[in-house]
Motif scaffolding. Structure first.
Motif, PDB file in Angstrom:
ATOM      1  N   ALA A  62       0.830  -1.210   0.000  1.00 32.00           N
ATOM      2  CA  ALA A  62       0.000   0.000   0.000  1.00 32.00           C
ATOM      3  C   ALA A  62       0.865   1.261   0.000  1.00 32.00           C
ATOM      4  N   LEU A  63       1.877   1.280   0.847  1.00 35.16           N
ATOM      5  CA  LEU A  63       2.742   2.459   0.937  1.00 35.16           C
ATOM      6  C   LEU A  63       3.619   2.628  -0.294  1.00 35.16           C
ATOM      7  N   LEU A  83       5.288   8.807   3.153  1.00 37.06           N
ATOM      8  CA  LEU A  83       4.061   8.568   3.913  1.00 37.06           C
ATOM      9  C   LEU A  83       4.312   7.353   4.791  1.00 37.06           C
ATOM     10  N   GLY A  84       3.725   7.338   5.956  1.00 33.09           N
ATOM     11  CA  GLY A  84       3.963   6.228   6.881  1.00 33.09           C
ATOM     12  C   GLY A  84       2.678   5.684   7.457  1.00 33.09           C
ATOM     13  N   LEU A  85       2.742   4.427   7.881  1.00 31.53           N
ATOM     14  CA  LEU A  85       1.614   3.794   8.576  1.00 31.53           C
ATOM     15  C   LEU A  85       1.998   3.605  10.027  1.00 31.53           C
ATOM     16  N   ASP A  86       1.161   4.077  10.939  1.00 32.81           N
ATOM     17  CA  ASP A  86       1.417   3.983  12.367  1.00 32.81           C
ATOM     18  C   ASP A  86       0.242   3.331  13.076  1.00 32.81           C
ATOM     19  N   ILE A  87       0.541   2.353  13.927  1.00 34.42           N
ATOM     20  CA  ILE A  87      -0.471   1.705  14.731  1.00 34.42           C
ATOM     21  C   ILE A  87      -0.941   2.671  15.823  1.00 34.42           C
ATOM     22  N   GLU A  88      -2.234   2.783  16.005  1.00 36.70           N
ATOM     23  CA  GLU A  88      -2.794   3.608  17.067  1.00 36.70           C
ATOM     24  C   GLU A  88      -2.997   2.733  18.304  1.00 36.70           C
ATOM     25  N   LEU A  89      -2.326   3.063  19.377  1.00 36.73           N
ATOM     26  CA  LEU A  89      -2.440   2.303  20.620  1.00 36.73           C
ATOM     27  C   LEU A  89      -3.593   2.838  21.445  1.00 36.73           C
ATOM     28  N   SER A  90      -4.365   1.953  22.042  1.00 37.88           N
ATOM     29  CA  SER A  90      -5.513   2.348  22.864  1.00 37.88           C
ATOM     30  C   SER A  90      -5.030   2.991  24.165  1.00 37.88           C
TER      31      SER A  90
END
Length: 287
Positions: A108-109, A280-287
């Motif tokens: 995707a990136l 562009l980057g993909l980052d995991i969103e932590l709860s």
């Protein structure tokens, strides 16, 4: 840029290109790292965000990568192709099975970064010449297999498309002229061959060749490797009889002067074959 002003790449075309890229990346066993470290039941949320300023292109390819990897992944676009991005701008939100999310990430990136890089490079050229009548256009100097995607990205960046292949227009270049025995011979032969819907363009290197070409009445004349002062003379000689395209080694620091000469089109291979990838980057969103 409104998405309504952009062409639409067929979903089948996107899916086929993305599928090939996924299979290349997954190899024979898939994402062994995610399989080894994450339980199959794990879920995750992530965002794709811009890390540098630029213009977005390739959102459909990114969506396809996640959708084809696992239909349970939810992909929501926050920005559209053609939008200008600032560092930190969110492009998309993704949520679903963690293994699948990470397996699709790089493909995707890769599409997003490459196509957005082309759109960004095109926009830099287009911004330089916005005060003139000239359009920046791409060439056939594209990545094999990705021409339609890269030409789409040029449109996202505010540019226009030249011919897509050898079959959709006649472009008589110096080597054709050499073999055909001159500019006039080449144009007359092309007119006898081509149908009424096929445009004929001829490349010239000198003002003398331009005058010869004008007498044979092609649709477009490409002015190859001419400095701005010579281009201005060419514009005066042509006097609106044909479209004039400037070509050859035109860079960001010279494109303004070229456009101000009065030409109609400026072609650049650099915007497709050498545009830097947009970060562009993909980052995991932590709860």
């Amino acid at each position: 840029m409104s998405p309504n002003t952009l062409p639409e790449l067929p979903r089948l075309m996107i899916d086929e290109a993305v599928k090939s890229a996924l299979l290349e990346d997954w190899g024979r066993a898939g994402d062994v790292t995610s399989q080894a470290t994450l339980p199959s039941t794990a879920t995750a949320r992530a965002v794709i965000a811009a890390r540098k300023p630029g213009v977005l292109a390739g959102a459909g390819c990114a969506e396809s990568a996640f959708r084809q990897t696992d239909t349970r992944l939810q992909f929501d676009l926050a920005r559209n192709d053609g939008d200008r991005l600032a560092p930190g701008d969110i492009v998309a939100h993704i949520e679903g099975p963690a293994r699948a999310l990470l397996a699709a990430e790089r493909v995707a990136l890769n599409f997003l970064g490459h196509l957005s890089g082309i759109a960004t490079a095109t926009s830099l050229f287009a911004d330089q010449i916005a005060h003139t009548k000239a359009d920046i256009v791409c060439t056939r100097k594209t990545t094999p297999g990705l021409r339609a995607f890269e030409k789409y990205a040029v449109k996202c960046g505010g540019g226009a498309n030249h011919r897509f292949g050898l079959d959709d227009a006649v472009l008589i270049k110096d080597n054709h002229i050499a073999v055909a025995g001159g500019v006039t011979n080449a144009i007359e032969a092309a007119k006898a061959f081509a149908g009424h819907l096929v445009k004929i363009e001829v490349e010239v290197d000198t003002l003398e060749q331009l005058e010869e070409a004008l007498a044979a009445a092609p649709d477009v004349v490409m002015l190859d490797n001419m400095p701005p002062e010579r281009l201005e003379k060419a514009v005066g000689i042509a006097n609106g009889k044909v479209l004039l395209e400037a070509s050859g080694g035109i860079e960001l620091d010279t494109v303004r002067a070229v456009a101000e000469s009065g030409v109609d089109l400026i072609s650049s291979g650099w915007i497709t074959h050498s545009a830097p990838v947009l970060d562009l980057g993909l980052d995991i969103e932590l709860s």
